[in-house]
Write an enzyme that holds these catalytic residues in place. Sequence first.
Site, short mmCIF file in Angstrom:
data_model
loop_
_atom_site.label_atom_id
_atom_site.label_comp_id
_atom_site.label_asym_id
_atom_site.label_seq_id
_atom_site.Cartn_x
_atom_site.Cartn_y
_atom_site.Cartn_z
N CYS A 115 0.83 -1.31 0.04
CA CYS A 115 0.07 -0.29 0.01
C CYS A 115 0.77 1.21 -0.13
O CYS A 115 0.22 2.45 -0.50
CB CYS A 115 -0.99 0.06 1.02
SG CYS A 115 -1.88 -1.58 1.43
N HIS A 255 -3.51 6.65 2.49
CA HIS A 255 -4.02 5.53 1.98
C HIS A 255 -5.45 5.16 2.57
O HIS A 255 -5.83 5.36 3.59
CB HIS A 255 -2.95 4.50 2.35
CG HIS A 255 -3.38 3.00 2.28
ND1 HIS A 255 -3.99 2.49 1.13
CD2 HIS A 255 -3.27 1.92 3.17
CE1 HIS A 255 -4.19 1.27 1.01
NE2 HIS A 255 -4.07 1.16 2.50
N ASN A 285 -10.09 -0.85 0.04
CA ASN A 285 -8.87 -0.62 0.18
C ASN A 285 -8.18 -1.44 -1.21
O ASN A 285 -8.12 -2.66 -1.35
CB ASN A 285 -8.18 -1.62 1.32
CG ASN A 285 -6.62 -1.32 1.57
OD1 ASN A 285 -5.88 -1.06 0.49
ND2 ASN A 285 -6.01 -1.97 2.64
#
Length: 330
Positions: A115, A255, A285
């Site tokens: 990520c 993020h 996500n």
Amino acid sequence: MKEVSVGIIGTGSYVPTRIMTNKELEQIVDTSDKWIVERTGIRERRITLEGQATSDLATEAAKRALDNAGISADELDLIIVATITPDMLFPSVACLVQANLKATKAAAFDLSAACSGFVYGLVTASQFIKSGLYEKILVIGAENLSKILDWTDRNTCVLFGDGAGAAVVAKTPPGYGILGVNLGADGSGASSLTMPAGGSRIPASAETVNNRQHFLHMNGPEVYKFAVKVMGASALKAIANANMSPADISYVVPHQANIRIIESAAKRLGISMDKVAVSVNKYANTSSASIPIGLDEAFRSGNIKKDDIVVVVGFGAGLTWASSVMKWSI
């Protein structure tokens, strides 16, 4: 020697057309829309169509970024793709994108920082340009996480989605572009977020397939604790490295893993949520794609404007973290 200013001169993003809602997940695993929304902020996510690979998502985002930057693919010197879900272990997604774009002049490689990957790629690209080696670099974050999810595991399958975001990185006018960065890793936490099999440690076999070792495995509580600790801290370090304070920040693109983690980071920075990009509700996500998707949407919607001071910050498997402060030049 005069310092070269480097930043983003164009953005683009792409998400699959298929929307999977929490209500749909209720039919697949023992969960509920209420439970997912309260704990994560996620209401839906995008899922790739059959036969749609990571390079396909990356290529679409790349085309939009090139168009936004007003340059052609044959002007690119390098393509960096941040991903943990490549089409295959090799060749790289970046090489496949290079072929799709016909960017014949460009070198190409993938970067694996989960990520945090897009920000790692952004910082890497800036160094190539500052050194004088390259002039125009395409940085892409692209993920096809639905292909590595265990759809019987309610603790993980509700959290992730697919998508891609891209940015063209080049020289900017003096004083613009990347002003401060912070990159880090803590490999001692590697086991907290992993896909165990398919590599050299545990090669693929009938046994690894039967044991569901080719899916994403996550220790949720450990990753959450790490994220809450590191997100705000990394952003503060990047801001300090830019010789600024949180009061100077116009907008934050974090993020998108969990709304509570995002809110915690904003509180740590003393920044109101109306200055923070939030898309976890729409896309869940998307790992390395979440920050570039957020940047592109914020820029195109007018939430990020020329002269704004923008912070991007992420955390991910590794464990890794990364943040950057930029003065927006477009």
